[in-house]
Design a protein around this motif. Structure first.
Motif, mmCIF file in Angstrom:
data_model
loop_
_atom_site.group_PDB
_atom_site.id
_atom_site.type_symbol
_atom_site.label_atom_id
_atom_site.label_comp_id
_atom_site.label_asym_id
_atom_site.label_seq_id
_atom_site.Cartn_x
_atom_site.Cartn_y
_atom_site.Cartn_z
ATOM 1 N N VAL A 1 0.792 -1.112 0.095
ATOM 2 C CA VAL A 1 -0.012 0.128 -0.157
ATOM 3 C C VAL A 1 0.953 1.127 0.114
ATOM 4 C CG1 VAL A 1 -1.892 1.316 1.162
ATOM 5 C CG2 VAL A 1 -1.932 -1.293 1.292
ATOM 6 N N ILE A 2 0.434 2.303 -0.822
ATOM 7 C CA ILE A 2 1.433 3.234 -0.825
ATOM 8 C C ILE A 2 0.362 4.542 -0.857
ATOM 9 C CG2 ILE A 2 2.841 4.914 -2.494
ATOM 10 C CD1 ILE A 2 3.870 2.397 -3.683
ATOM 11 N N ASN A 3 0.467 5.498 0.182
ATOM 12 C CA ASN A 3 -0.266 6.560 0.429
ATOM 13 C C ASN A 3 0.176 7.731 -0.353
ATOM 14 O OD1 ASN A 3 1.753 7.189 2.340
ATOM 15 N ND2 ASN A 3 0.373 8.540 3.503
ATOM 16 N N ILE A 4 -0.534 8.521 -1.125
ATOM 17 C CA ILE A 4 -0.095 9.650 -2.208
ATOM 18 C C ILE A 4 -0.916 11.083 -1.682
ATOM 19 C CG2 ILE A 4 0.571 8.124 -3.964
ATOM 20 C CD1 ILE A 4 -1.952 8.590 -5.259
ATOM 21 N N ALA A 5 -0.094 12.198 -2.040
ATOM 22 C CA ALA A 5 -0.760 13.401 -1.786
ATOM 23 C C ALA A 5 -0.376 14.424 -2.699
ATOM 24 C CB ALA A 5 -0.740 13.864 -0.164
ATOM 25 N N HIS A 6 1.144 14.932 -2.264
ATOM 26 C CA HIS A 6 1.750 16.032 -2.874
ATOM 27 C C HIS A 6 2.369 15.538 -4.374
ATOM 28 C CE1 HIS A 6 4.435 19.203 -4.059
ATOM 29 N NE2 HIS A 6 5.415 18.463 -3.984
ATOM 30 N N LEU A 7 1.475 16.159 -5.537
ATOM 31 C CA LEU A 7 1.667 15.675 -6.786
ATOM 32 C C LEU A 7 1.747 14.227 -6.889
ATOM 33 C CD1 LEU A 7 5.120 17.655 -7.423
ATOM 34 C CD2 LEU A 7 2.897 18.215 -7.970
ATOM 35 N N GLY A 8 0.735 13.457 -6.094
ATOM 36 C CA GLY A 8 0.221 12.289 -5.951
ATOM 37 C C GLY A 8 0.201 11.665 -7.352
ATOM 38 N N ASP A 9 -0.412 11.824 -8.214
ATOM 39 C CA ASP A 9 -0.784 11.301 -9.523
ATOM 40 C C ASP A 9 0.505 10.788 -10.016
ATOM 41 O OD1 ASP A 9 -3.413 11.482 -9.285
ATOM 42 O OD2 ASP A 9 -3.735 13.373 -10.549
ATOM 43 N N GLN A 10 1.589 11.472 -9.977
ATOM 44 C CA GLN A 10 2.747 10.863 -10.543
ATOM 45 C C GLN A 10 3.389 9.738 -10.109
ATOM 46 O OE1 GLN A 10 6.216 13.851 -10.777
ATOM 47 N NE2 GLN A 10 4.642 15.361 -10.684
ATOM 48 N N ILE A 11 2.984 9.242 -9.112
ATOM 49 C CA ILE A 11 3.357 8.082 -8.276
ATOM 50 C C ILE A 11 2.990 6.803 -9.278
ATOM 51 C CG2 ILE A 11 3.852 6.686 -6.318
ATOM 52 C CD1 ILE A 11 4.298 9.212 -4.816
ATOM 53 N N PRO A 12 1.556 6.561 -9.130
ATOM 54 C CA PRO A 12 1.109 5.586 -9.920
ATOM 55 C C PRO A 12 1.314 5.661 -11.259
ATOM 56 C CG PRO A 12 -0.667 7.148 -9.085
ATOM 57 C CD PRO A 12 0.605 7.376 -8.369
ATOM 58 N N GLN A 13 1.363 6.803 -11.852
ATOM 59 C CA GLN A 13 1.973 7.034 -13.417
ATOM 60 C C GLN A 13 3.298 6.263 -13.306
ATOM 61 O OE1 GLN A 13 2.001 11.053 -14.317
ATOM 62 N NE2 GLN A 13 -0.362 11.322 -14.085
ATOM 63 N N SER B 1 -1.512 -1.017 -3.947
ATOM 64 C CA SER B 1 -2.932 -0.202 -3.766
ATOM 65 C C SER B 1 -2.513 0.830 -3.461
ATOM 66 C CB SER B 1 -3.572 -0.957 -2.686
ATOM 67 O OG SER B 1 -3.871 -2.362 -3.198
ATOM 68 N N TYR B 2 -3.299 2.083 -3.807
ATOM 69 C CA TYR B 2 -3.000 3.363 -3.541
ATOM 70 C C TYR B 2 -3.987 3.935 -2.635
ATOM 71 C CZ TYR B 2 0.557 3.048 -7.134
ATOM 72 O OH TYR B 2 1.595 2.694 -7.977
ATOM 73 N N SER B 3 -3.762 4.535 -1.457
ATOM 74 C CA SER B 3 -4.408 5.335 -0.390
ATOM 75 C C SER B 3 -4.161 6.771 -0.756
ATOM 76 C CB SER B 3 -4.085 5.005 0.991
ATOM 77 O OG SER B 3 -4.923 5.523 1.909
ATOM 78 N N ASP B 4 -5.292 7.432 -1.343
ATOM 79 C CA ASP B 4 -5.342 8.795 -1.858
ATOM 80 C C ASP B 4 -5.608 9.699 -1.010
ATOM 81 O OD1 ASP B 4 -5.148 11.184 -3.718
ATOM 82 O OD2 ASP B 4 -6.187 10.058 -5.265
ATOM 83 N N GLU B 5 -4.630 10.759 -0.659
ATOM 84 C CA GLU B 5 -4.887 11.870 0.247
ATOM 85 C C GLU B 5 -5.029 13.158 -0.349
ATOM 86 O OE1 GLU B 5 -2.210 11.597 3.583
ATOM 87 O OE2 GLU B 5 -2.156 9.491 3.462
ATOM 88 N N GLN B 6 -4.878 13.022 -1.783
ATOM 89 C CA GLN B 6 -4.837 14.436 -2.440
ATOM 90 C C GLN B 6 -5.972 15.350 -1.977
ATOM 91 O OE1 GLN B 6 -2.983 14.062 -6.531
ATOM 92 N NE2 GLN B 6 -3.994 12.184 -6.204
ATOM 93 N N ASP B 7 -7.251 14.928 -1.774
ATOM 94 C CA ASP B 7 -8.461 15.814 -1.430
ATOM 95 C C ASP B 7 -8.251 16.519 -0.021
ATOM 96 O OD1 ASP B 7 -9.454 15.232 -3.819
ATOM 97 O OD2 ASP B 7 -10.619 13.836 -3.213
ATOM 98 N N THR B 8 -7.528 15.561 0.882
ATOM 99 C CA THR B 8 -7.428 16.047 2.107
ATOM 100 C C THR B 8 -6.356 17.096 2.451
ATOM 101 O OG1 THR B 8 -6.723 14.278 2.987
ATOM 102 C CG2 THR B 8 -8.970 14.424 3.062
ATOM 103 N N GLY B 9 -5.244 16.687 1.670
ATOM 104 C CA GLY B 9 -3.703 16.978 1.968
ATOM 105 C C GLY B 9 -3.127 15.944 2.860
#
Length: 223
Positions: A50-62, A75-83
Motif C-alpha cells: 500500500v502506498i499513500n499519495i498526496a503532494h503531486l500524488g498522481d505522478q507516483i501511480p503513473q 494499492s494506493y491510499s489517496d490523500e490528495q483531497d484532504t492534503g
C-alpha cells in the motif's frame, strides 16, 4: 504480511526538487527512492503493498503502475483531497487496504539495506521499531532500548529509522485527520507495548538535497 510505504509528504526541506517531483520519486544512483523499497520488499517476499499519495500524488501511480513489474500488487491510499495526513493519519486512512493483520511500514524518503521480514511476529507487543545509530542531524536520538524494549528516555539513545511493524489496533481509535506518529508511539512505549532492534547497516534519511547527493555518491561508488 502487507507493507505500506509512506509517500504523501510535501518534502519542504528538499525544495526546489520537490516543487515538481514527489520526494519518493527523486532518484538515487539513477533509481527512484521508492523503487529501491519496492525491489527490496519484493526480494524479501512481500506481495501486497500500500502506498499513500498526496503532494503531486498522481505522478507516483503513473511511474509505478500496479506493481506487476516487481511481482507485487500495489494499492494506493489517496490523500490528495484532504492534503497529507501525516504518518499516523495516513496509516489510519489506509487501514481498509491493510486488513486486520500486523503490517510493515517504511518511510518513502529513507534508504536502508535492512531486510524486511514478511513473517515478523509481534508476539505480545503492539509495535516493533527498527532503530539506527544517530546521524549528525539527529545527534540526541529518539528512543532508548533495553532488553528489546523501546524506552522514551535512556542513557544511550537511538534514532527511529522510519521502519516498523504495527498491530492495526493501534490506529483503530484515531480520528481520520492529520495526526503525527511520535505521540502515539510514546504513549505505547510508556505502556511497555513497543519492542525494537538496532540496525547498524547502511541507512540514510534522504531529507535534504545534500543527503540525496550523499546517498548518490555512496551507491555510485559501491556499484
Amino acid at each position: 504480511m502487507k507493507a505500506m510505504i509512506l509517500a504523501a509528504g510535501r518534502g519542504e526541506r528538499m525544495r526546489p526538487l520537490t516543487d515538481t517531483t514527489p520526494k519518493p520519486l527523486l532518484k538515487a544512483a539513477g533509481k527512484e527512492l521508492i523503487v529501491w523499497h519496492l525491489e527490496k520488499l519484493a526480494k524479501n517476499g512481500f506481495k501486497e503493498i500500500v502506498i499513500n499519495i498526496a503532494h503531486l500524488g498522481d505522478q507516483i501511480p503513473q511511474v509505478l503502475g500496479d506493481g506487476s513489474r516487481w511481482g507485487v500488487n500495489i494499492s494506493y491510499s489517496d490523500e490528495q483531497d484532504t492534503g497529507a495526513l501525516e504518518s499516523a493519519g495516513g496509516i489510519k486512512k489506509a487501514l481498509t487496504l491493510l486488513d486486520k493483520e500486523p503490517f510493515l511500514v517504511v518511510n518513502g524518503d529513507v534508504f536502508c539495506e535492512y531486510d524486511f521480514d514478511p513473517d515478523f511476529d509481534l508476539q505480545n507487543k503492539l509495535a516493533h521499531l527498527i532503530l539506527v545509530p544517530n546521524p549528525s542531524h539527529n545527534e540526541k536520538g529518539d528512543f532508548g532500548l533495553e532488553n528489546s524494549l523501546v524506552l522514551n528516555q535512556d542513557n544511550e539513545m537511538w534514532t527511529f529509522s522510519g521502519i516498523a511493524y504495527y498491530n492495526p489496533e493501534i490506529f483503530n481509535d484515531l480520528k481520520l485527520e492529520k495526526s503525527a506518529l511520535a505521540p502515539l508511539l510514546r504513549n505505547l512505549i510508556e505502556q511497555q507495548q513497543v519492542s525494537g532492534e538496532i540496525f547498524k547497516g547502511l541507512w540514510r534519511d534522504i531529507g535534504t538535497p545534500e543527503r540525496l547527493q550523499e546517498i548518490n555518491e555512496i551507491l555510485t561508488t559501491s556499484s
